[in-house]
Scaffold this motif. Structure first.
Motif, short mmCIF file in Angstrom:
data_model
loop_
_atom_site.label_atom_id
_atom_site.label_comp_id
_atom_site.label_asym_id
_atom_site.label_seq_id
_atom_site.Cartn_x
_atom_site.Cartn_y
_atom_site.Cartn_z
N PRO A 227 78.50 -70.02 -3.58
CA PRO A 227 77.35 -69.59 -3.19
C PRO A 227 76.36 -69.23 -4.12
N ALA A 228 75.16 -69.16 -3.95
CA ALA A 228 74.26 -68.57 -4.79
C ALA A 228 74.73 -67.12 -4.72
N ARG A 229 74.55 -66.19 -5.86
CA ARG A 229 74.82 -64.85 -6.10
C ARG A 229 73.68 -64.06 -6.31
N VAL A 230 73.61 -62.92 -5.57
CA VAL A 230 72.28 -62.33 -5.85
C VAL A 230 72.75 -60.88 -6.13
N ILE A 231 72.09 -60.51 -7.23
CA ILE A 231 72.49 -59.13 -7.86
C ILE A 231 71.44 -58.14 -7.91
N ILE A 232 71.63 -57.04 -7.54
CA ILE A 232 70.65 -55.98 -7.31
C ILE A 232 70.82 -55.07 -8.62
N ASP A 233 69.95 -55.19 -9.48
CA ASP A 233 70.08 -54.43 -10.71
C ASP A 233 68.57 -54.05 -11.04
N LEU A 234 68.09 -53.13 -10.65
CA LEU A 234 66.68 -52.78 -10.99
C LEU A 234 66.56 -52.47 -12.39
N ASN A 235 67.47 -51.55 -12.87
CA ASN A 235 67.58 -50.84 -14.29
C ASN A 235 68.29 -51.85 -15.33
N VAL A 250 74.01 -70.84 -9.08
CA VAL A 250 72.92 -70.19 -9.06
C VAL A 250 72.92 -68.77 -8.88
N ILE A 251 72.16 -67.78 -9.90
CA ILE A 251 72.15 -66.41 -9.75
C ILE A 251 70.71 -65.96 -9.61
N TYR A 252 70.61 -65.08 -8.53
CA TYR A 252 69.24 -64.51 -8.47
C TYR A 252 69.51 -62.99 -8.99
N LEU A 253 68.81 -62.69 -10.01
CA LEU A 253 68.97 -61.16 -10.65
C LEU A 253 67.80 -60.61 -9.95
N VAL A 254 67.91 -59.44 -9.18
CA VAL A 254 66.71 -58.83 -8.39
C VAL A 254 66.48 -57.58 -9.30
N THR A 255 65.59 -57.30 -10.19
CA THR A 255 65.00 -56.21 -10.71
C THR A 255 63.63 -55.86 -10.81
N ASN A 273 71.22 -71.28 -14.79
CA ASN A 273 70.84 -71.33 -13.48
C ASN A 273 70.59 -69.85 -12.99
N LEU A 274 70.08 -68.85 -13.92
CA LEU A 274 69.77 -67.59 -13.66
C LEU A 274 68.40 -67.59 -13.22
N LYS A 275 67.93 -66.82 -12.16
CA LYS A 275 66.69 -66.75 -11.80
C LYS A 275 66.24 -65.31 -11.55
N PHE A 276 65.01 -64.87 -11.87
CA PHE A 276 64.67 -63.40 -11.72
C PHE A 276 63.92 -63.40 -10.20
#
Ligand SMILES: NC(=O)c1ccc[n+]([C@@H]2O[C@H](COP(=O)([O-])OP(=O)(O)OC[C@H]3O[C@@H](n4cnc5c(N)ncnc54)[C@H](OP(=O)(O)O)[C@@H]3O)[C@@H](O)[C@H]2O)c1
Length: 376
Positions: A227-235, A250-255, A273-276
């Motif tokens: 699956p796409a991975r979504v990581i919540i990492d604001l800091n 695919v990785i969505y890095l949420v920041t 494949n990392l997207k912010f």
């Protein structure tokens, strides 16, 4: 209503083949977004199965097209059984209703109407206008359950969100030293890989990535996909060389929106494949998860499995954002008040304000119990 023997046989046969359509459709769970999963069967005019197919991916042939091609001339005077109302609009592929009419199919049986406003009851209407018998709503609730991700997204543009946790009998998800691996047993572990295999995305918080260093990929399943991975990492506290960033799915890095280019580039070096997803509005260190889910919905993510620690779980439950809560309960007790409880929220002063769920399903899995709960 009383039904006669002949009608009874017809209903039993329709349900039997509808269940087979469900099984065909299930093969594509997690592979067709933003489309639904669909399986189709053709019975010839004598009631013998002569063609079957399922929709394999968005843009690929519809299930009806494959089943009709396989049946060839046997479609004439025959029956099409399919779990979803046939489409009548020109999308990435031509309308199925036209093909059904051309194939001289005599009757169509389907489980649920399509929730897409371009199709809803319109596909059925076209078939009826062309003197094709239509029987709808066969095993309807099972058909809706099968496509629950699609129905939620098509109606709200939001993905279906499942919160998943493993806990002890006394409701603990990790020790105070943050150890949380191996709470549930081997079979529950395998089930988690099955779940990841059918969800479009898996979401986790930065602290879980930091502490457990998971991959959140699918392992040990034939023909699986990640699956796409979504990581919540604001800091941006997660290390760029964490396992999660090491493989190429695919990785969505949420920041936050204000990180320096250099800091962001550190993450891009290891994963092409990392997207912010950068959030300009962060209030008191928090993002609005509904906005994030809307963003993910726009990326054709119809379903999210959240592998959450207590804070993230609390945030989603209190925000009313959980469609399903899957809980693996292992028959062990930590008996340690310093251990982390499954859900952390603000103090509650009245039992009546608790968040209530209803039991939707349950099964034993190895030595554990797997509960599926839905909000009340
Ligand atoms: N047994 C299980 O099923 C299971 C599953 C997962 C994790 N765990 C365990 O749970 C522990 C971690 O739990 P946790 O809940 O602290 O970590 P988490 O699940 O990683 O979630 C917390 C993280 O998400 C961020 N976050 C939460 N709400 C947010 C919001 N509205 N906006 C922006 N960021 C937000 C937090 O940011 P801030 O740091 O800025 O608050 C934090 O980094 C670990 O020990 C892990 O091993 C157990």
């Amino acid at each position: 209503m009383q039904i006669n023997q002949e009608q009874f046989n017809d209903i039993t046969q329709a349900e039997y083949y509808m269940r087979e359509c469900f099984e065909l459709a299930k093969k594509s769970l997690g592979r067709t977004s933003p489309n639904p999963v669909v399986g189709a069967i053709i019975l010839d005019k004598n009631g013998f199965p002569s063609g079957k197919g399922y929709h394999k991916a968005a843009g690929a042939e519809h299930a009806e097209v494959i089943a009709i091609r396989e049946a060839g001339e046997k479609t004439k005077g025959g029956t099409l059984i399919v779990n979803l109302e046939p489409c009548c609009h020109e999308g990435r592929t031509p309308p199925c209703t036209e093909l059904i009419i051309q194939s001289q199919i005599r009757e169509v049986i389907f489980s649920c109407h399509d929730a897409n406003p371009l199709v809803h009851k319109k596909g059925e209407g076209i078939l009826l206008k062309n003197n094709i018998k239509v029987y709808s709503c066969v095993l309807e609730s099972e058909g809706i359950e099968l496509n629950k991700f699609f129905f939620k997204w098509v109606k709200s543009k939001l993905p279906w969100v499942t919160l998943k946790q493993a806990q002890t009998l006394d409701g603990k998800v990790a020790l105070s030293n943050k150890q949380s691996k191996w709470i549930s047993g081997e079979f529950s572990g395998k089930e988690v890989h099955n779940l990841r295999n059918i969800y479009d995305a898996v979401l986790a918080g930065a602290r879980t990535v930091e502490i457990d260093n998971p991959e959140l990929t699918v392992r040990g399943i034939k023909n699986s996909r990640n699956p796409a991975r979504v990581i919540i990492d604001l800091n941006l506290i997660t290390k760029p060389d964490s396992n999660i960033y090491k493989n190429d799915s695919v990785i969505y890095l949420v920041t936050r929106a204000d990180h320096s280019r250099d800091k962001l580039d550190n993450y891009l070096r290891l994963n092409n494949n990392l997207k912010f997803i950068q959030f300009p509005e962060v209030t008191k260190g928090k993002i609005n998860f509904k906005h994030l889910f809307e963003e993910l919905g726009k990326k054709d993510i119809l379903s999210i499995l959240v592998e959450a620690g207590p804070n993230l779980a609390g945030e989603l439950i209190s925000g009313g954002l959980v469609d399903e809560y899957i809980l693996f309960i292992a028959p062990k007790i930590f008996g340690d008040s310093t251990a982390l409880s499954s859900v952390q929220m603000k103090p509650l002063d009245n039992i009546e304000n608790s968040y209530e769920f209803r039991l939707f399903d349950y099964k034993s899995i190895g030595n554990d119990l797997m509960l599926s709960l839905r909000p009340k």
